[in-house]
Design a protein around this motif. Structure first.
Motif, PDB file in Angstrom:
ATOM      1  N   LEU A 195      38.645 -14.000 -33.474  1.00 24.26           N
ATOM      2  CA  LEU A 195      38.943 -14.092 -32.241  1.00 24.26           C
ATOM      3  C   LEU A 195      40.302 -13.916 -31.905  1.00 24.26           C
ATOM      4  CD1 LEU A 195      38.587 -13.388 -29.194  1.00 24.26           C
ATOM      5  CD2 LEU A 195      37.502 -15.957 -28.907  1.00 24.26           C
ATOM      6  N   LEU A 196      40.488 -15.717 -32.022  1.00 23.32           N
ATOM      7  CA  LEU A 196      41.661 -15.685 -31.967  1.00 23.32           C
ATOM      8  C   LEU A 196      43.062 -15.090 -32.573  1.00 23.32           C
ATOM      9  CD1 LEU A 196      41.381 -19.627 -33.745  1.00 23.32           C
ATOM     10  CD2 LEU A 196      41.527 -18.613 -30.899  1.00 23.32           C
ATOM     11  N   CYS A 197      43.291 -14.562 -34.007  1.00 27.56           N
ATOM     12  CA  CYS A 197      43.800 -13.531 -34.392  1.00 27.56           C
ATOM     13  C   CYS A 197      43.941 -12.125 -34.074  1.00 27.56           C
ATOM     14  CB  CYS A 197      42.996 -13.354 -36.022  1.00 27.56           C
ATOM     15  SG  CYS A 197      43.319 -14.508 -37.265  1.00 27.56           S
ATOM     16  N   SER A 206      43.562 -12.439 -30.808  1.00 26.55           N
ATOM     17  CA  SER A 206      44.414 -12.775 -29.099  1.00 26.55           C
ATOM     18  C   SER A 206      45.950 -12.376 -29.510  1.00 26.55           C
ATOM     19  CB  SER A 206      44.013 -13.549 -29.178  1.00 26.55           C
ATOM     20  OG  SER A 206      42.691 -14.162 -29.283  1.00 26.55           O
ATOM     21  N   LEU A 207      46.368 -12.824 -30.605  1.00 24.65           N
ATOM     22  CA  LEU A 207      47.894 -12.560 -30.570  1.00 24.65           C
ATOM     23  C   LEU A 207      48.518 -11.414 -30.296  1.00 24.65           C
ATOM     24  CD1 LEU A 207      47.935 -13.724 -34.887  1.00 24.65           C
ATOM     25  CD2 LEU A 207      48.802 -15.692 -32.363  1.00 24.65           C
ATOM     26  N   PRO A 208      48.358 -10.403 -30.507  1.00 26.26           N
ATOM     27  CA  PRO A 208      48.627  -9.118 -30.074  1.00 26.26           C
ATOM     28  C   PRO A 208      48.953  -9.284 -28.400  1.00 26.26           C
ATOM     29  CG  PRO A 208      46.801  -8.155 -31.639  1.00 26.26           C
ATOM     30  CD  PRO A 208      46.371  -9.348 -31.830  1.00 26.26           C
ATOM     31  N   PHE A 209      47.787  -9.750 -28.121  1.00 29.31           N
ATOM     32  CA  PHE A 209      47.908  -9.268 -26.498  1.00 29.31           C
ATOM     33  C   PHE A 209      49.451 -10.401 -26.322  1.00 29.31           C
ATOM     34  CE2 PHE A 209      45.975 -11.893 -22.559  1.00 29.31           C
ATOM     35  CZ  PHE A 209      46.529 -10.338 -21.049  1.00 29.31           C
ATOM     36  N   LEU A 210      48.976 -11.723 -26.662  1.00 24.38           N
ATOM     37  CA  LEU A 210      50.278 -12.718 -26.462  1.00 24.38           C
ATOM     38  C   LEU A 210      50.906 -12.111 -26.684  1.00 24.38           C
ATOM     39  CD1 LEU A 210      48.349 -15.930 -28.255  1.00 24.38           C
ATOM     40  CD2 LEU A 210      48.428 -14.903 -25.425  1.00 24.38           C
ATOM     41  N   ARG A 266      34.780  -9.811 -24.926  1.00 28.46           N
ATOM     42  CA  ARG A 266      33.439  -9.889 -24.138  1.00 28.46           C
ATOM     43  C   ARG A 266      32.521  -8.954 -26.158  1.00 28.46           C
ATOM     44  NH1 ARG A 266      34.330  -6.522 -18.724  1.00 28.46           N
ATOM     45  NH2 ARG A 266      34.342  -8.245 -17.654  1.00 28.46           N
ATOM     46  N   GLY A 267      33.434  -7.882 -26.560  1.00 27.82           N
ATOM     47  CA  GLY A 267      32.260  -7.752 -27.858  1.00 27.82           C
ATOM     48  C   GLY A 267      32.394  -8.346 -29.035  1.00 27.82           C
ATOM     49  N   ILE A 268      33.180  -9.849 -29.289  1.00 24.58           N
ATOM     50  CA  ILE A 268      32.848 -10.932 -29.955  1.00 24.58           C
ATOM     51  C   ILE A 268      32.181 -11.710 -29.713  1.00 24.58           C
ATOM     52  CG2 ILE A 268      34.366 -12.507 -31.080  1.00 24.58           C
ATOM     53  CD1 ILE A 268      36.587 -10.735 -31.441  1.00 24.58           C
ATOM     54  N   ILE A 269      32.504 -12.040 -27.848  1.00 22.75           N
ATOM     55  CA  ILE A 269      31.731 -13.010 -27.614  1.00 22.75           C
ATOM     56  C   ILE A 269      30.990 -12.964 -27.210  1.00 22.75           C
ATOM     57  CG2 ILE A 269      32.058 -14.471 -25.077  1.00 22.75           C
ATOM     58  CD1 ILE A 269      34.597 -15.108 -25.222  1.00 22.75           C
ATOM     59  N   LEU A 300      47.628 -22.223 -27.238  1.00 19.48           N
ATOM     60  CA  LEU A 300      47.191 -23.727 -27.061  1.00 19.48           C
ATOM     61  C   LEU A 300      46.430 -23.453 -25.749  1.00 19.48           C
ATOM     62  CD1 LEU A 300      49.745 -25.886 -27.931  1.00 19.48           C
ATOM     63  CD2 LEU A 300      48.205 -25.349 -29.236  1.00 19.48           C
ATOM     64  N   GLU A 301      46.368 -22.891 -24.410  1.00 21.59           N
ATOM     65  CA  GLU A 301      45.585 -22.697 -23.550  1.00 21.59           C
ATOM     66  C   GLU A 301      44.568 -21.678 -24.158  1.00 21.59           C
ATOM     67  OE1 GLU A 301      44.805 -22.445 -19.134  1.00 21.59           O
ATOM     68  OE2 GLU A 301      46.769 -23.790 -20.824  1.00 21.59           O
ATOM     69  N   LEU A 302      44.428 -20.566 -24.856  1.00 21.67           N
ATOM     70  CA  LEU A 302      43.699 -19.980 -24.794  1.00 21.67           C
ATOM     71  C   LEU A 302      42.054 -20.958 -25.574  1.00 21.67           C
ATOM     72  CD1 LEU A 302      41.528 -17.015 -25.677  1.00 21.67           C
ATOM     73  CD2 LEU A 302      43.062 -16.865 -27.996  1.00 21.67           C
ATOM     74  N   CYS A 303      42.920 -21.836 -26.781  1.00 18.00           N
ATOM     75  CA  CYS A 303      41.573 -22.320 -27.157  1.00 18.00           C
ATOM     76  C   CYS A 303      41.073 -23.389 -26.480  1.00 18.00           C
ATOM     77  CB  CYS A 303      42.123 -23.544 -28.467  1.00 18.00           C
ATOM     78  SG  CYS A 303      43.235 -22.649 -30.384  1.00 18.00           S
ATOM     79  N   LEU A 304      41.941 -23.709 -25.431  1.00 17.77           N
ATOM     80  CA  LEU A 304      41.722 -24.908 -24.552  1.00 17.77           C
ATOM     81  C   LEU A 304      40.120 -23.879 -23.494  1.00 17.77           C
ATOM     82  CD1 LEU A 304      41.412 -28.248 -23.016  1.00 17.77           C
ATOM     83  CD2 LEU A 304      43.189 -27.008 -21.175  1.00 17.77           C
ATOM     84  N   ILE A 305      40.873 -22.770 -23.018  1.00 19.25           N
ATOM     85  CA  ILE A 305      39.410 -22.154 -22.552  1.00 19.25           C
ATOM     86  C   ILE A 305      38.507 -21.912 -22.793  1.00 19.25           C
ATOM     87  CG2 ILE A 305      39.670 -19.757 -21.042  1.00 19.25           C
ATOM     88  CD1 ILE A 305      42.456 -19.877 -20.867  1.00 19.25           C
ATOM     89  N   LEU A 306      38.510 -21.251 -24.602  1.00 21.30           N
ATOM     90  CA  LEU A 306      37.184 -21.013 -25.523  1.00 21.30           C
ATOM     91  C   LEU A 306      36.637 -22.503 -25.270  1.00 21.30           C
ATOM     92  CD1 LEU A 306      38.508 -19.284 -27.953  1.00 21.30           C
ATOM     93  CD2 LEU A 306      37.545 -18.145 -25.791  1.00 21.30           C
TER      94      LEU A 306
END
Length: 370
Positions: free
Chosen positions: A258-260, A262-266, A331-334, A234-240
């Protein structure tokens, strides 16, 4: 007046004895700062050197090879690959394997021999405004020096440089720093919260009560992770949202991807927080250990300084920092609109890191309980 400082000497003696006997305090006060001093003093290099560069030489002549050698001799460009087509050249930049692309047209040598200006194209990834600026300045100098060496009779410079800034034409620093900052903020928040949570339960005695139940260590770890993982997502979504609306950073790639990815990093930072919680004996120690992960993540991950500029040892250290791979994904996706085919190795490494940290944390917890 003499009673104002009554007890000063005994209190000082007691505190000195406490500090000397507390190895953890001595370690954080004396050893950690020295480690960080040597670490960042040797690792950080603000000079821009050895920018990964791909070359598309469509001329295949002695003149074109001389130009490529002039770029390589500048020490700013590292000629890492040769592209066989424009699509392969753009793919190298979009995937992050190269930050600069040098394209020499097929008629380069013929125009030089005919005494007419020959155009050369330099494509530059504008994600990092510092690197992009240095690449533009250095490429201009290299081409100017080469032009003066082969000046044509009418006084016109024989090589016409045409630089193009990709992905961030205005070279806004926010486009570079905000995506990287997202990774650092997520790590700090999740590692700190989950490590403090487990240590807090240990201090209150509730963790011992949980160990008396049929709950297995791995089940306990995963059960602690899921709520904080949801909070981090949820914090990631808010930051985006803030990044897009407030800082006006465009997202060129797929938000769903990007969201998918991000799961391995979390998963990895949750496991890292659990590892810290198994070693910390108090909330203060958990806080110190959590904050100890911040500086390497900021300075050795490529967030601010180029990893390619670091000594080989610290380049190796950067490969064990989860933020390194997540920043590449962000950075790759954004910024570059990269897809799964370019970024999947980073997600795979983060997944392996996440599984390893969780298993290690569970093993340490079992040993601690024993």
């Amino acid at each position: 007046m003499k009673d104002i400082f009554r007890g000063l000497v005994p209190i000082c003696r007691k505190e000195f004895l406490h500090i000397i006997r507390d190895r953890g305090t001595l370690f954080f006060a004396l050893v950690i700062p020295m480690i960080q001093l040597f670490l960042f003093g040797f690792a950080i290099d603000t000079n821009v050197r050895q920018i990964p560069t791909v070359v598309l030489d469509e001329s295949h002549t002695q003149e074109s090879r001389q130009l490529v050698q002039s770029f390589a001799a500048s020490d700013v460009f590292a000629i890492d690959a040769n592209a066989r087509s424009p699509d392969e050249m753009y793919e190298a930049i979009r995937s992050g394997r190269a930050s600069v692309a040098l394209r020499i047209p097929y008629d380069y040598a013929r125009k030089l021999q005919a005494g007419t200006p020959a155009s050369v194209e330099v494509l530059i990834d504008g994600s990092d405004s510092t690197v992009a600026g240095e690449a533009v300045n250095t490429s201009t100098g290299v081409v100017l020096e080469r032009s003066l060496a082969i000046a044509i009779p009418n006084g016109t410079l024989p090589i016409d440089l045409r630089p193009s800034i990709l992905y961030n034409p205005a070279m806004r620093s926010a486009n570079f720093f905000v995506p990287g900052l997202t990774a650092v903020l997520l790590q700090v928040m999740i590692v700190l919260l989950i490590s403090l949570s487990l240590v807090r339960e240990r201090e209150r005695g509730t963790l011992e009560q949980l160990t008396m139940t049929p709950v297995q260590p791995l089940g306990l770890m995963v059960g602690k992770m899921i709520p904080y993982g949801v909070l981090g997502f949820l914090e990631l979504c808010l930051i985006l949202i803030v990044m897009r609306i407030v800082f006006r950073v465009p997202i060129h790639g797929s938000v769903l991807l990007l969201l998918c990815m991000s799961l391995p990093f979390l998963l990895t930072v949750l496991g890292l927080g659990l590892m810290i919680s198994t070693r910390a004996k108090s909330q203060a120690e958990a806080f110190q250990l959590s904050m100890g992960t911040v500086l390497p993540s900021v300075f050795l991950s490529g967030y601010i300084f180029l990893i390619a500029n670091m000594p080989p040892f610290f380049q190796g250290v950067s490969r064990f920092i989860p933020v390194t791979y997540y920043i590449r994904i962000l950075r790759g996706i954004i910024l570059r609109g990269a897809g799964l085919s370019e970024l999947w190795p980073n997600a795979a490494i983060l997944t392996l890191m996440g599984i390893a940290t969780i298993l290690i944390a569970a093993r340490l917890f079992v040993r601690q309980k024993a």
